[in-house]
Design a protein around this motif. Structure first.
Motif, mmCIF file in Angstrom:
data_model
loop_
_atom_site.group_PDB
_atom_site.id
_atom_site.type_symbol
_atom_site.label_atom_id
_atom_site.label_comp_id
_atom_site.label_asym_id
_atom_site.label_seq_id
_atom_site.Cartn_x
_atom_site.Cartn_y
_atom_site.Cartn_z
ATOM 1 N N ALA B 203 0.816 -1.214 0.000
ATOM 2 C CA ALA B 203 0.000 0.000 0.000
ATOM 3 C C ALA B 203 0.854 1.270 0.000
ATOM 4 O O ALA B 203 0.335 2.368 -0.149
ATOM 5 N N ALA B 204 2.172 1.128 0.191
ATOM 6 C CA ALA B 204 3.039 2.312 0.311
ATOM 7 C C ALA B 204 3.254 2.981 -1.049
ATOM 8 O O ALA B 204 3.473 2.314 -2.050
ATOM 9 N N GLU B 205 3.187 4.312 -1.058
ATOM 10 C CA GLU B 205 3.411 5.099 -2.280
ATOM 11 C C GLU B 205 4.902 5.257 -2.555
ATOM 12 O O GLU B 205 5.335 5.365 -3.693
ATOM 13 N N GLY B 253 10.624 -9.185 -2.610
ATOM 14 C CA GLY B 253 11.231 -10.162 -3.516
ATOM 15 C C GLY B 253 10.468 -11.460 -3.532
ATOM 16 O O GLY B 253 9.374 -11.552 -2.969
ATOM 17 N N SER B 254 11.060 -12.470 -4.166
ATOM 18 C CA SER B 254 10.328 -13.710 -4.383
ATOM 19 C C SER B 254 9.890 -14.350 -3.073
ATOM 20 O O SER B 254 8.845 -14.983 -3.005
ATOM 21 N N SER B 255 10.676 -14.198 -2.025
ATOM 22 C CA SER B 255 10.257 -14.785 -0.751
ATOM 23 C C SER B 255 9.616 -13.744 0.155
ATOM 24 O O SER B 255 9.257 -14.043 1.279
ATOM 25 N N VAL B 259 5.706 -5.416 -4.701
ATOM 26 C CA VAL B 259 5.202 -4.046 -4.595
ATOM 27 C C VAL B 259 5.307 -3.315 -5.931
ATOM 28 O O VAL B 259 6.107 -3.678 -6.795
ATOM 29 N N SER B 260 4.481 -2.275 -6.084
ATOM 30 C CA SER B 260 4.595 -1.415 -7.264
ATOM 31 C C SER B 260 4.292 0.028 -6.882
ATOM 32 O O SER B 260 3.291 0.597 -7.305
ATOM 33 N N PRO B 261 5.127 0.631 -6.025
ATOM 34 C CA PRO B 261 4.864 1.982 -5.541
ATOM 35 C C PRO B 261 5.132 3.039 -6.625
ATOM 36 O O PRO B 261 5.673 2.720 -7.679
ATOM 37 N N MET B 279 9.782 -6.020 -7.248
ATOM 38 C CA MET B 279 9.677 -4.559 -7.323
ATOM 39 C C MET B 279 9.715 -3.987 -8.732
ATOM 40 O O MET B 279 9.621 -2.782 -8.912
ATOM 41 N N LYS B 280 9.825 -4.865 -9.746
ATOM 42 C CA LYS B 280 10.050 -4.285 -11.071
ATOM 43 C C LYS B 280 8.823 -3.600 -11.644
ATOM 44 O O LYS B 280 8.922 -2.884 -12.633
ATOM 45 N N GLY B 281 7.673 -3.767 -10.999
ATOM 46 C CA GLY B 281 6.471 -3.066 -11.441
ATOM 47 C C GLY B 281 6.378 -1.640 -10.904
ATOM 48 O O GLY B 281 5.406 -0.948 -11.186
ATOM 49 N N SER B 282 7.384 -1.192 -10.122
ATOM 50 C CA SER B 282 7.346 0.162 -9.557
ATOM 51 C C SER B 282 7.296 1.209 -10.669
ATOM 52 O O SER B 282 7.931 1.052 -11.705
ATOM 53 N N LYS B 283 6.546 2.309 -10.419
ATOM 54 C CA LYS B 283 6.384 3.322 -11.470
ATOM 55 C C LYS B 283 7.690 4.072 -11.726
ATOM 56 O O LYS B 283 8.018 4.384 -12.866
#
Lengths: 257, 324
Positions: B203-205, B253-255, B259-261, B279-283
């Motif tokens: 949920a973190a931005e 990470g995998s374990s 996130v996608s902040p 984390m690679k979906g982070s904007k």
């Protein structure tokens, strides 16, 4: 109990990597080698089990590769492993977990190990398969991503890591092949006494390249630098300039200030 | 049958990474005019099959047995192997989940067929080939396969986009598998969660994430001060948690968590695959690392090569100044 640990020598996280001619591996000369990270945890787990059992238990370290891998075997011996087996490299199978397991199986089947430990995956090929395939080839029970072990005569109970913070206890009779997750324990450093003592321990060298039929399944056909799918702005200059540009980015581009 | 996608059960629903594998199969089937099918195995397989029947696929198979009601690697491997023997797919696709890592190598051993794992892309321009990362994601490798027959392939998280899945309508068919207790060498207990609670990083931005490059526990306040200045949550890669410097619920990470902040600050994080998948979906990704060749820079939108212990305190100061 007879415990086996598979260790691999890999380019360390700080190592330079230069693609070797042929584009299927990196140059040995440019690399800084060390023991594969999760293998170090696997070794520690085996040593702790041996110590908790006391008496006549034995830890045997097995590594495949060119002569330089004797360094990681010696390192393991200096930490308390009892003897080492160095299997000479078979270059065409180094990116093939099935063929690698086949070679290990051929060498160690006569040892009748109760437990085989390996790291969950190597930092070079990263398939994470060798320990499981080897166990399967030797008719053993297997478990992966192990974060705790409880050993009794004839059996082992392991805590497996699942995803997103979940775990599961799994029990099995020995013999078993277990792959160890990093962080399971605190790997020790060798003592001076250990280093001195390691020199006298047995290191057997095995050459199998012509002795067995190897069924090669897969390989790195071509390695290359990853193609970045993102355009990265590298922020340069002295520290003050970099900080000032970063603040600018946070303010005007990402808009979080 | 050309391509068989094996579903994984995630609390009664299809695992996100299985959906990604279906997208891979649909793409390959389209491009090469191949047939594809989806297999649901074990507990809840009927529910999973019903859900999968709404996707564009040739047919949906189920394989059930009371010895598969709780996941166990021997039972799953034996059941899937029997399905492969009967259906003879050219390719079997999976998400590269922890469960797949646990049982699929067994099938590779039994069938003596390759398991191409953690695949990041498939290329169809010159025949079909698969690529994976190597040397801790610092290099990539196209994989060669030695012989003809079934190939097992697992895809890295986010190698394909699950949102691109095509809808359709498919029949469901049950495949008989025969298992007995003698095949199963392990006894599994119910899964459990160890450290529930903590923070919901999803949920973190803004996330300030620290890796091995932070050096020692005493340096953590440097990152915490930045997090406080910018209003972010602290997280880390696995080595920091392994060292006991942060609790495991802060691990990405995998374990850990995925996130996608809006902003992900990677401080002293090299960018090992196990971390990157989380984390690679982070904007926006900002990376500070002293190693110019760290793979995290491949992924970053903004990169700084330098000593984070020197840069981060000054950045924190500058952010506080900018806010006033």
């Amino acid at each position: 109990m007879k415990l086996c640990v598979l260790v691999k020598q890999v380019p360390g996280s700080e190592s330079a990597l230069r693609i070797a001619s042929g584009n299927t591996w990196v140059e040995d000369a440019a690399a800084l080698f060390e023991m594969n990270e999760s293998d170090n945890y696997a070794l520690e787990e085996a040593l702790q089990i041996k110590e908790s059992l006391g008496n006549d238990s034995e830890v045997v370290v097995v590594s495949m590769g060119p002569e330089r891998v004797q360094k990681v075997i010696r390192e393991a011996l200096s930490k308390g492993a009892d003897r080492g087996i160095h299997i000479n490299e078979i270059p065409e199978i180094k990116s093939d977990p099935f063929a690698t397991a086949q070679v290990f199986a051929n060498v160690i089947k006569v040892e009748n190990f109760d437990l085989i430990f390996s790291g969950l995956q190597s930092d070079d090929v990263g398939s994470g398969q060798t320990g499981v395939i080897l166990g399967e080839m030797l008719g053993m029970a297997t478990a992966t991503l192990v974060m705790a072990t409880e050993v009794q005569e004839g059996s082992i109970k392991v805590k497996r890591e699942l995803e997103s913070g979940w775990f599961q206890w799994v029990s099995m009779s020995t013999p078993a092949s277990i792959t160890i997750q990093s962080g399971i324990n605190q790997p020790r450093y060798p003592s001076l006494k250990g280093i001195m003592g390691a020199k006298k321990k047995e290191m057997k060298v095995v050459d199998l390249s012509t002795a067995v039929t190897i069924e090669k399944q897969q390989s790195f056909a071509n390695i290359y630098l990853p193609i970045a799918d993102k355009k990265t702005e590298m922020i340069e200059g002295n520290v003050d300039q970099m900080v000032s540009r970063l603040v600018d980015v946070l303010k005007t581009e990402i808009k979080v200030l | 049958m050309d391509i068989l996608v094996v579903l994984e059960n995630n609390n009664g629903a299809i695992h996100r990474m299985s959906l990604e594998a279906i997208v891979a199969a649909q793409k390959l089937a389209d491009e090469q005019n191949l047939s594809n099918a989806i297999l649901a195995i074990g507990a809840d397989s009927n529910a999973l099959a019903n859900a999968a029947a709404h996707y564009d696929t040739g047919e949906v198979l189920t394989a059930e047995h009371n010895l598969l009601s709780v996941y166990n690697s021997d039972g799953y491997a034996a059941a899937l192997r029997q399905v492969i023997d009967q259906e003879k797919p050219s390719y079997v696709f999976f998400g590269h989940t922890y469960m797949v890592r646990d049982y699929v190598p067994k099938i590779s051993a039994q069938l003596q067929r390759p398991f191409l794992c953690d695949v990041i892309s498939l290329k169809t321009n010159d025949g079909l080939s698969f690529a994976k990362q190597a040397f801790n994601a610092k290099l990539a490798a196209d994989l060669g396969v030695a012989s003809e027959g079934t190939i097992l392939v697992s895809f890295q998280s986010a190698a394909f986009n699950a949102d691109l899945i095509s809808s359709g309508s498919a029949e469901i068919r049950e495949v008989a598998v025969e298992l007995d207790e003698g095949m199963i060498k392990t006894t599994a207990e119910e899964p459990f969660q160890e450290e529930a609670g903590g923070v919901d990083l999803t949920a973190a931005e803004i996330i300030i994430s620290v890796g091995r490059g932070i050096g020692k526990e005493e340096n953590l306040p440097i990152a915490e001060a930045l997090a406080q200045a910018i209003g972010g949550e602290i997280s880390s890669s696995r080595p920091v948690v392994d060292s006991g410097w942060l609790p495991s619920f802060r691990q990405i990470g995998s374990s850990g968590q995925t996130v996608s902040p809006k902003l992900y600050f990677a401080l002293g994080i090299s960018g090992a695959i196990q971390h990157v998948v989380g984390m690679k979906g982070s904007k926006n990704i900002v990376a500070i690392n002293k190693d110019a060749e760290a793979p995290i820079f491949e992924l970053a939108d903004y990169g700084v090569v330098g000593d984070l212990l020197e840069i981060v305190p000054k950045l924190t100061e500058a952010i506080l100044a900018a806010k006033n």
